[in-house]
Design a protein around this motif. Structure first.
Motif, PDB file in Angstrom:
ATOM      1  N   UNK A   4     -12.715  12.833 -28.536  1.00 30.02           N
ATOM      2  CA  UNK A   4     -11.621  12.679 -27.567  1.00 30.02           C
ATOM      3  C   UNK A   4     -12.097  11.815 -26.417  1.00 30.02           C
ATOM      4  N   UNK A   5     -11.185  11.083 -25.842  1.00 29.20           N
ATOM      5  CA  UNK A   5     -11.493  10.280 -24.650  1.00 29.20           C
ATOM      6  C   UNK A   5     -10.530  10.666 -23.561  1.00 29.20           C
ATOM      7  N   UNK A   6     -11.030  10.659 -22.382  1.00 31.39           N
ATOM      8  CA  UNK A   6     -10.180  10.964 -21.227  1.00 31.39           C
ATOM      9  C   UNK A   6     -10.116   9.745 -20.334  1.00 31.39           C
ATOM     10  N   UNK A   7      -8.992   9.517 -19.799  1.00 29.39           N
ATOM     11  CA  UNK A   7      -8.830   8.391 -18.870  1.00 29.39           C
ATOM     12  C   UNK A   7      -8.508   8.945 -17.502  1.00 29.39           C
ATOM     13  N   UNK A   8      -9.135   8.364 -16.525  1.00 28.27           N
ATOM     14  CA  UNK A   8      -8.930   8.789 -15.152  1.00 28.27           C
ATOM     15  C   UNK A   8      -7.834   7.942 -14.528  1.00 28.27           C
ATOM     16  N   UNK A   9      -6.822   8.591 -14.037  1.00 31.73           N
ATOM     17  CA  UNK A   9      -5.716   7.858 -13.424  1.00 31.73           C
ATOM     18  C   UNK A   9      -6.193   7.193 -12.142  1.00 31.73           C
ATOM     19  N   UNK A  10      -5.665   6.017 -11.889  1.00 25.15           N
ATOM     20  CA  UNK A  10      -5.995   5.322 -10.651  1.00 25.15           C
ATOM     21  C   UNK A  10      -5.487   6.129  -9.472  1.00 25.15           C
ATOM     22  N   UNK A  11      -6.252   6.185  -8.392  1.00 25.51           N
ATOM     23  CA  UNK A  11      -5.799   6.950  -7.229  1.00 25.51           C
ATOM     24  C   UNK A  11      -4.502   6.388  -6.676  1.00 25.51           C
ATOM     25  N   UNK A  12      -3.684   7.262  -6.176  1.00 20.93           N
ATOM     26  CA  UNK A  12      -2.420   6.817  -5.595  1.00 20.93           C
ATOM     27  C   UNK A  12      -2.690   5.914  -4.402  1.00 20.93           C
ATOM     28  N   UNK A  13      -1.974   4.817  -4.295  1.00 20.06           N
ATOM     29  CA  UNK A  13      -2.170   3.944  -3.132  1.00 20.06           C
ATOM     30  C   UNK A  13      -1.679   4.649  -1.861  1.00 20.06           C
ATOM     31  N   UNK A  14      -2.386   4.392  -0.787  1.00 19.96           N
ATOM     32  CA  UNK A  14      -2.035   4.997   0.494  1.00 19.96           C
ATOM     33  C   UNK A  14      -1.600   3.921   1.468  1.00 19.96           C
ATOM     34  N   UNK A  15      -0.637   4.256   2.301  1.00 23.09           N
ATOM     35  CA  UNK A  15      -0.158   3.343   3.334  1.00 23.09           C
ATOM     36  C   UNK A  15      -0.104   4.097   4.659  1.00 23.09           C
ATOM     37  N   UNK A  16       0.092   3.359   5.738  1.00 22.09           N
ATOM     38  CA  UNK A  16       0.099   3.970   7.069  1.00 22.09           C
ATOM     39  C   UNK A  16       1.107   5.104   7.176  1.00 22.09           C
ATOM     40  N   UNK A  17       2.245   4.934   6.527  1.00 17.49           N
ATOM     41  CA  UNK A  17       3.291   5.950   6.632  1.00 17.49           C
ATOM     42  C   UNK A  17       2.793   7.310   6.165  1.00 17.49           C
ATOM     43  N   UNK A  18       1.829   7.316   5.232  1.00 17.99           N
ATOM     44  CA  UNK A  18       1.324   8.578   4.691  1.00 17.99           C
ATOM     45  C   UNK A  18       0.565   9.396   5.728  1.00 17.99           C
ATOM     46  N   UNK A  19       0.147   8.765   6.824  1.00 15.20           N
ATOM     47  CA  UNK A  19      -0.551   9.504   7.871  1.00 15.20           C
ATOM     48  C   UNK A  19       0.389  10.427   8.643  1.00 15.20           C
ATOM     49  N   UNK A  20       1.681  10.117   8.597  1.00 10.39           N
ATOM     50  CA  UNK A  20       2.656  10.948   9.286  1.00 10.39           C
ATOM     51  C   UNK A  20       2.497  10.958  10.787  1.00 10.39           C
ATOM     52  N   UNK A  30       9.618  -2.061  15.621  1.00  7.79           N
ATOM     53  CA  UNK A  30       8.494  -2.913  15.233  1.00  7.79           C
ATOM     54  C   UNK A  30       7.430  -2.129  14.486  1.00  7.79           C
ATOM     55  N   UNK A  31       7.214  -0.878  14.847  1.00  4.88           N
ATOM     56  CA  UNK A  31       6.230  -0.066  14.138  1.00  4.88           C
ATOM     57  C   UNK A  31       6.649   0.146  12.684  1.00  4.88           C
ATOM     58  N   UNK A  32       7.948   0.241  12.464  1.00  2.00           N
ATOM     59  CA  UNK A  32       8.411   0.453  11.089  1.00  2.00           C
ATOM     60  C   UNK A  32       8.191  -0.786  10.214  1.00  2.00           C
ATOM     61  N   UNK A  33       7.933  -1.934  10.836  1.00  5.79           N
ATOM     62  CA  UNK A  33       7.600  -3.137  10.063  1.00  5.79           C
ATOM     63  C   UNK A  33       6.273  -2.983   9.322  1.00  5.79           C
ATOM     64  N   UNK A  34       5.393  -2.129   9.821  1.00  2.00           N
ATOM     65  CA  UNK A  34       4.019  -2.089   9.306  1.00  2.00           C
ATOM     66  C   UNK A  34       3.674  -0.762   8.637  1.00  2.00           C
ATOM     67  N   UNK A  35       4.643   0.101   8.423  1.00  2.00           N
ATOM     68  CA  UNK A  35       4.359   1.387   7.796  1.00  2.00           C
ATOM     69  C   UNK A  35       3.861   1.242   6.365  1.00  2.00           C
ATOM     70  N   UNK A  36       4.139   0.095   5.733  1.00  2.00           N
ATOM     71  CA  UNK A  36       3.689  -0.120   4.357  1.00  2.00           C
ATOM     72  C   UNK A  36       2.309  -0.748   4.283  1.00  2.00           C
ATOM     73  N   UNK A  37       1.585  -0.817   5.408  1.00  2.00           N
ATOM     74  CA  UNK A  37       0.240  -1.389   5.424  1.00  2.00           C
ATOM     75  C   UNK A  37      -0.702  -0.514   4.599  1.00  2.00           C
TER      76      UNK A  37
END
Length: 444
Positions: A4-20, A30-37
């Motif tokens: 059997x082989x196992x594959x490791x999923x790529x980590x979920x991408x993180x952006x500034x918005x995830x910091x909450x 203007x801050x909402x322009x960069x939440x996807x950084x």
């Protein structure tokens, strides 16, 4: 036994918005322009325990206002930078960087392209694909404003009108390198006024002042290049120290006055290290005429060495006068002395290919190595002045060389738009289009 082989999923991408993080209300749009950084996991972990709020800098607000950037976006030509203040507020800034497209995303390739033109109509088709435009007085006046076949109906009356239209056509992501009209002006305040006019037209973020190395030419002897035999009185290496370093000092003073500088007219590799002392934003490697001259010099020398016919030496000397290897003071230089000079030039240029592929790009390779070792991380090399069937393909091959993989983001390739455009096509494009058109017409 079943494997059997196992594959490791790529980590979920993180952006500034995830910091909450709570957003500064007065700058919320203007801050909402960069939440996807995008941020990596290490940065996310660091900021999660230290940042207590999110805001944007005044620079970011000024940039998006000037370029009338659509809501939710940041313009091309800027990278996003994060700064955590002592107050715990994470502020997002925009830093000028032509390696980036819209919304802080890298351009498709690390190698960037530039065009040499002042014709808005010629520039328009290539505008989405270039990161810099280069204009000098010859390009602006001779090739466009005073050329009826280009400036149709005399639509553009002066340089400022042309610059304004080029800025409109190119948009925010493209630097515009524009050369001063008179590099011999002794009153630096006048040069600053001219530079400030360009900055007013193009914005502080796009303007780059193009400063030429002027060698032994100065305000007093420049007319000699336009009158009589149009020869300078001195050899190109024998000008006054003040003259030979004039371009360097002008470039440095403009840099210290806050301007980015395109320091130009580097033909030989040995020019580069001193040019870098002026802290330029761009340096240049001119390849076309240097390669052509190398071949001509080598041809005369080879002809003489094979035949002993001194006519080759007389032609060599005449050619060296024509191309300014010999100045007015060199009228006493004999053909044999010219031969020795030519051999030195050819040795410096590795004309026999003993140290490389003999493609005339030895200066480009040298300059990339010099730039790699310089303490100027924002400085890029412009590879310029090319023509013919081999120049661009050879440059393209060099840029894929593993030796320079780490330097790919420091390279800009520039030529006339038409020259670059020709290398988008091949003969087989026509062949296949014939086949597709026949198929579309229902023919076998």
């Amino acid at each position: 036994m079943k494997s059997t082989t196992t594959s490791r999923a790529a980590p979920l991408p993180l952006v500034l918005e995830d910091l909450g993080l709570p957003i500064e209300r007065s700058h919320e749009d203007d801050a909402r322009r960069v939440l996807d950084t995008a941020i990596d996991r290490e940065t996310f972990a660091f900021l999660s325990s230290r940042a207590h709020g999110l805001d944007v800098t005044g620079e970011l607000r000024a940039v998006v206002r000037y370029f009338k950037t659509a809501s939710g976006h940041t313009p091309e030509g800027f990278r996003r930078e994060l700064h955590l203040g002592a107050d715990g507020v994470l502020r997002v800034d925009l830093q000028r960087d032509i390696g980036y497209g819209a919304d802080g995303r890298l351009r498709p390739t690390n190698v960037l392209y530039s065009a040499d033109s002042a014709d808005p109509g010629e520039v328009a088709p290539i505008a989405p694909f270039i990161s810099n435009l280069t204009c000098n007085p010859g390009i602006i006046y001779d090739l466009f404003i005073n050329n009826p076949s280009a400036n149709i109906g005399g639509k553009y009356k002066n340089r400022d009108e042309v610059m304004a239209e080029l800025g409109r056509v190119l948009g925010p992501g493209c630097d515009i390198s524009v050369e001063l009209n008179n590099p011999f002006e002794e009153d630096f305040s006048k040069l600053l006024d001219e530079a400030a006019k360009f900055r007013e037209i193009l914005s502080p973020w796009r303007v780059v002042i193009k400063v030429p190395h002027t060698g032994p030419v100065n305000g007093a002897n420049a007319r000699r290049l336009l009158e009589g035999d149009r020869r300078l009185g001195v050899r190109y290496t024998r000008g006054a120290t003040t003259d030979l370093l004039r371009g360097h000092n002008l470039a440095l003073r403009l840099r210290e006055a806050g301007y980015r500088v395109n320091f130009t007219l580097m033909f030989e590799p040995y020019q580069t290290q001193m040019a870098l002392q002026a802290k330029p934003y761009f340096i240049n490697s001119f390849v076309r005429h240097r390669k052509m001259q190398t071949h001509r010099l080598a041809g005369f020398v080879a002809g003489y060495e094979a035949s002993g016919d001194e006519e080759f030496l007389r032609m060599l000397r005449s050619y060296m006068v024509e191309t300014d290897y010999l100045g007015g003071e060199d009228d006493g230089v004999t053909p044999l002395e010219a031969l020795l000079m030519a051999r030195d030039v050819l040795r410096t240029r590795d004309a026999d290919g003993s140290e490389g592929p003999g493609d005339g790009l030895d200066a480009v390779r040298h300059n990339l190595r010099a730039l790699r070792n310089a303490n100027l991380p924002e400085t890029r090399l412009i590879v310029c002045s090319m023509e013919g069937e081999r120049n661009y393909p050879d440059i393209d091959r060099l840029l894929a060389d593993p030796e320079f993989a780490d330097m790919s983001r420091r390279i800009v390739v520039t030529a006339e738009p038409r020259y670059l455009a020709r290398f988008t096509s091949t003969n087989q494009v026509v062949t296949y289009q014939r086949r597709f058109l026949n198929a579309a017409n229902g023919e076998s």
